[in-house]
Motif scaffolding. Structure first.
Motif, PDB file in Angstrom:
ATOM      1  N   PRO A  30      43.136   7.436 -21.195  1.00  0.00           N
ATOM      2  CA  PRO A  30      42.450   8.349 -22.113  1.00  0.00           C
ATOM      3  C   PRO A  30      43.381   9.452 -22.607  1.00  0.00           C
ATOM      4  O   PRO A  30      44.561   9.492 -22.258  1.00  0.00           O
ATOM      5  CB  PRO A  30      41.338   8.927 -21.240  1.00  0.00           C
ATOM      6  CG  PRO A  30      41.958   8.968 -19.875  1.00  0.00           C
ATOM      7  CD  PRO A  30      42.806   7.730 -19.783  1.00  0.00           C
ATOM      8  N   GLU A  31      42.839  10.348 -23.388  1.00  0.00           N
ATOM      9  CA  GLU A  31      43.574  11.528 -23.832  1.00  0.00           C
ATOM     10  C   GLU A  31      43.452  12.646 -22.804  1.00  0.00           C
ATOM     11  O   GLU A  31      42.468  12.736 -22.074  1.00  0.00           O
ATOM     12  CB  GLU A  31      43.021  12.021 -25.180  1.00  0.00           C
ATOM     13  CG  GLU A  31      43.822  13.171 -25.768  1.00  0.00           C
ATOM     14  CD  GLU A  31      43.070  13.949 -26.824  1.00  0.00           C
ATOM     15  OE1 GLU A  31      43.687  14.335 -27.815  1.00  0.00           O
ATOM     16  OE2 GLU A  31      41.862  14.199 -26.642  1.00  0.00           O
ATOM     17  N   CYS A 126      41.927  10.658 -30.492  1.00  0.00           N
ATOM     18  CA  CYS A 126      40.745  11.507 -30.341  1.00  0.00           C
ATOM     19  C   CYS A 126      40.102  11.862 -31.682  1.00  0.00           C
ATOM     20  O   CYS A 126      39.598  10.997 -32.388  1.00  0.00           O
ATOM     21  CB  CYS A 126      41.100  12.752 -29.534  1.00  0.00           C
ATOM     22  SG  CYS A 126      39.648  13.578 -28.826  1.00  0.00           S
ATOM     23  N   ALA A 150      40.694   9.432 -25.998  1.00  0.00           N
ATOM     24  CA  ALA A 150      39.873  10.585 -26.354  1.00  0.00           C
ATOM     25  C   ALA A 150      39.523  11.428 -25.141  1.00  0.00           C
ATOM     26  O   ALA A 150      39.630  10.988 -23.994  1.00  0.00           O
ATOM     27  CB  ALA A 150      38.584  10.100 -27.036  1.00  0.00           C
ATOM     28  N   SER A 151      39.106  12.660 -25.419  1.00  0.00           N
ATOM     29  CA  SER A 151      38.547  13.538 -24.385  1.00  0.00           C
ATOM     30  C   SER A 151      37.335  14.242 -25.001  1.00  0.00           C
ATOM     31  O   SER A 151      37.381  15.411 -25.355  1.00  0.00           O
ATOM     32  CB  SER A 151      39.589  14.549 -23.891  1.00  0.00           C
ATOM     33  OG  SER A 151      40.161  15.269 -24.969  1.00  0.00           O
ATOM     34  N   ILE A 152      36.266  13.479 -25.139  1.00  0.00           N
ATOM     35  CA  ILE A 152      35.049  13.928 -25.813  1.00  0.00           C
ATOM     36  C   ILE A 152      34.037  14.400 -24.770  1.00  0.00           C
ATOM     37  O   ILE A 152      33.757  13.679 -23.805  1.00  0.00           O
ATOM     38  CB  ILE A 152      34.440  12.777 -26.645  1.00  0.00           C
ATOM     39  CG1 ILE A 152      35.467  12.253 -27.658  1.00  0.00           C
ATOM     40  CG2 ILE A 152      33.182  13.242 -27.358  1.00  0.00           C
ATOM     41  CD1 ILE A 152      36.000  13.290 -28.611  1.00  0.00           C
ATOM     42  N   ILE A 157      29.003  12.548 -26.886  1.00  0.00           N
ATOM     43  CA  ILE A 157      29.198  11.098 -26.793  1.00  0.00           C
ATOM     44  C   ILE A 157      28.324  10.365 -27.811  1.00  0.00           C
ATOM     45  O   ILE A 157      28.730   9.330 -28.366  1.00  0.00           O
ATOM     46  CB  ILE A 157      28.912  10.601 -25.358  1.00  0.00           C
ATOM     47  CG1 ILE A 157      30.102  10.948 -24.463  1.00  0.00           C
ATOM     48  CG2 ILE A 157      28.667   9.099 -25.327  1.00  0.00           C
ATOM     49  CD1 ILE A 157      31.404  10.265 -24.851  1.00  0.00           C
ATOM     50  N   TRP A 160      30.399   9.993 -30.866  1.00  0.00           N
ATOM     51  CA  TRP A 160      31.504   9.035 -30.761  1.00  0.00           C
ATOM     52  C   TRP A 160      31.001   7.602 -30.676  1.00  0.00           C
ATOM     53  O   TRP A 160      31.672   6.684 -31.120  1.00  0.00           O
ATOM     54  CB  TRP A 160      32.406   9.385 -29.576  1.00  0.00           C
ATOM     55  CG  TRP A 160      33.780   9.766 -30.089  1.00  0.00           C
ATOM     56  CD1 TRP A 160      34.936   9.067 -29.926  1.00  0.00           C
ATOM     57  CD2 TRP A 160      34.102  10.897 -30.888  1.00  0.00           C
ATOM     58  NE1 TRP A 160      35.967   9.696 -30.569  1.00  0.00           N
ATOM     59  CE2 TRP A 160      35.477  10.830 -31.175  1.00  0.00           C
ATOM     60  CE3 TRP A 160      33.363  11.964 -31.398  1.00  0.00           C
ATOM     61  CZ2 TRP A 160      36.139  11.781 -31.944  1.00  0.00           C
ATOM     62  CZ3 TRP A 160      34.015  12.917 -32.157  1.00  0.00           C
ATOM     63  CH2 TRP A 160      35.380  12.818 -32.413  1.00  0.00           C
ATOM     64  N   VAL A 177      37.064   3.247 -27.729  1.00  0.00           N
ATOM     65  CA  VAL A 177      37.181   4.651 -27.322  1.00  0.00           C
ATOM     66  C   VAL A 177      37.470   4.678 -25.823  1.00  0.00           C
ATOM     67  O   VAL A 177      36.642   4.221 -25.026  1.00  0.00           O
ATOM     68  CB  VAL A 177      35.883   5.431 -27.609  1.00  0.00           C
ATOM     69  CG1 VAL A 177      36.035   6.885 -27.191  1.00  0.00           C
ATOM     70  CG2 VAL A 177      35.502   5.320 -29.076  1.00  0.00           C
ATOM     71  N   ASN A 179      37.792   7.150 -23.065  1.00  0.00           N
ATOM     72  CA  ASN A 179      37.473   8.568 -22.896  1.00  0.00           C
ATOM     73  C   ASN A 179      37.811   9.083 -21.507  1.00  0.00           C
ATOM     74  O   ASN A 179      37.641   8.385 -20.500  1.00  0.00           O
ATOM     75  CB  ASN A 179      35.986   8.814 -23.186  1.00  0.00           C
ATOM     76  CG  ASN A 179      35.701  10.266 -23.521  1.00  0.00           C
ATOM     77  OD1 ASN A 179      36.461  10.908 -24.230  1.00  0.00           O
ATOM     78  ND2 ASN A 179      34.590  10.791 -23.015  1.00  0.00           N
ATOM     79  N   VAL A 191      33.374  16.538 -19.413  1.00  0.00           N
ATOM     80  CA  VAL A 191      33.846  15.294 -20.006  1.00  0.00           C
ATOM     81  C   VAL A 191      33.673  14.229 -18.937  1.00  0.00           C
ATOM     82  O   VAL A 191      34.244  14.336 -17.850  1.00  0.00           O
ATOM     83  CB  VAL A 191      35.317  15.398 -20.447  1.00  0.00           C
ATOM     84  CG1 VAL A 191      35.764  14.131 -21.142  1.00  0.00           C
ATOM     85  CG2 VAL A 191      35.517  16.610 -21.345  1.00  0.00           C
ATOM     86  N   SER A 195      33.392   5.485 -21.911  1.00  0.00           N
ATOM     87  CA  SER A 195      34.244   4.738 -22.836  1.00  0.00           C
ATOM     88  C   SER A 195      33.444   3.623 -23.505  1.00  0.00           C
ATOM     89  O   SER A 195      32.529   3.055 -22.905  1.00  0.00           O
ATOM     90  CB  SER A 195      35.441   4.155 -22.089  1.00  0.00           C
ATOM     91  OG  SER A 195      36.285   5.187 -21.608  1.00  0.00           O
TER      92      SER A 195
END
Length: 248
Positions: A30-31, A126, A150-152, A157, A160, A177, A179, A191, A195
Motif C-alpha cells: 500500500p501507500e 492514491c 493508497a492510504s484512504i 472507503i 474509493w 486499490v 490500501n 485507515v 483493499s
C-alpha cells in the motif's frame, strides 16, 4: 500492510507477508506504509530487498508508496521491482490538498507502466485516482491492470469503492486499490485496509477486511478483450485525440 516507523520492521513485515503468497505474477504494497521519508541509502536497501522478495514470488512487486527525495524535493514514490532491478517508477502528481500533503510534498511525474509476466500494468498513486485523465494514461499505454497503492481512511472507503468501479469500467481494465491497514491520519481518522479489486465491467471482484492480510486474486485477461468488443472506449478516445484534440 500496516504502517511501521522503522525500516527494518517494514522489511521484516514485507518478507513475512510475501512468504504467504507463493508464485504470483504481480504483487503490491500500500501507500505510506513507512511513517517517515527514506534516505537515499534506505531507498537502495528497500529496492534490494524487493528484488530478493520478488525472486521468490516470480513476477513484479510494486513497493507501494513511500516518501523519498528527488533532486532535493520530497516526493511520494512507487517503484515496480523485478528480480533484476527497478522496471518502473511512478510518483504522485497531485499530493492531497485535503490532508495538507500538498504543503510538504512536491508534485511528481504521475503514473507509470511496466511489463509483468501476465501482461502490462500501471501504477497510479492514491489520490491521483481521483483524476480520470491520469488513470487513462496507463490504459492508453496498454495496461491491463492498474495498481492504486493508497492510504484512504475508513470513512472514505465508500468513495474509493466507487472510484475503483468507475476507473475500471471507463478504461476496461482491472483496477486494484491496495490500501494501508492499521494506521491513522493526523486528524485521528483510522485507515483500516478494505483493499478492492474491480473488473473491466466495474464489478467488485474482492474487497478485503480491515486488518493486515494478503490475498491472491486470479485475473482473466480475456475478460478485458471481451469487454472491449462491447465497450470500445479506449479506441474511441484514441480516435478523438488523433483527430487533433489535446491529449490529457
Amino acid at each position: 500492510m500496516g504502517r511501521v516507523e522503522d525500516l527494518d520492521e517494514g522489511l521484516r513485515t514485507i518478507r513475512e507477508l510475501a512468504s504467504t503468497l507463493g508464485k504470483v505474477d504481480l504483487a503490491s504494497l500500500p501507500e505510506a506504509w513507512l511513517e517517515r521519508p527514506l534516505s537515499e541509502d534506505e531507498e537502495r536497501r528497500l529496492t534490494e530487498e524487493g528484488m530478493q522478495v520478488v525472486s521468490t514470488l516470480g513476477g513484479v512487486l510494486v513497493m507501494g508508496g513511500y516518501w523519498a527525495l528527488r533532486k532535493g524535493r520530497p516526493l511520494m514514490i512507487s517503484r515496480a521491482v523485478s528480480a533484476s532491478g527497478v522496471v518502473s517508477e511512478a510518483s504522485k502528481r497531485f499530493p492531497s490538498n485535503a490532508v495538507g500533503e500538498r504543503t510538504e510534498v512536491a508534485p511528481g511525474d504521475g503514473p507509470s507502466t511496466f511489463e509483468f509476466p501476465g501482461g502490462r500494468a500501471g501504477i497510479v498513486l492514491c489520490v491521483d485516482a481521483s483524476y480520470p485523465e491520469l488513470v487513462r494514461l496507463p490504459a492508453l499505454e496498454g495496461a491491463h491492470v492498474v495498481i492504486n497503492p493508497a492510504s484512504i481512511p475508513f470513512d472514505r472507503i465508500y468513495l474509493w469503492r466507487a472510484l475503483a468501479q468507475s476507473r475500471a469500467a471507463e478504461n476496461t481494465v482491472f483496477f486494484a486499490v491496495v490500501n494501508l491497514a492499521d494506521a491513522r491520519y493526523k486528524d485521528g481518522r483510522s485507515v483500516e485496509g478494505n483493499s478492492i479489486v474491480a473488473s473491466p465491467e466495474g464489478r467488485i471482484i474482492i474487497e478485503l477486511g480491515r486488518k493486515e492480510t494478503t490475498e491472491v486474486v486470479n485475473l482473466d485477461l480475456d475478460e478485458i478483450h471481451a469487454r472491449r468488443e462491447r465497450w470500445p472506449y479506449l479506441d474511441d478516445v484514441r480516435e478523438f485525440y488523433d483527430g487533433g484534440r489535446r491529449r490529457p
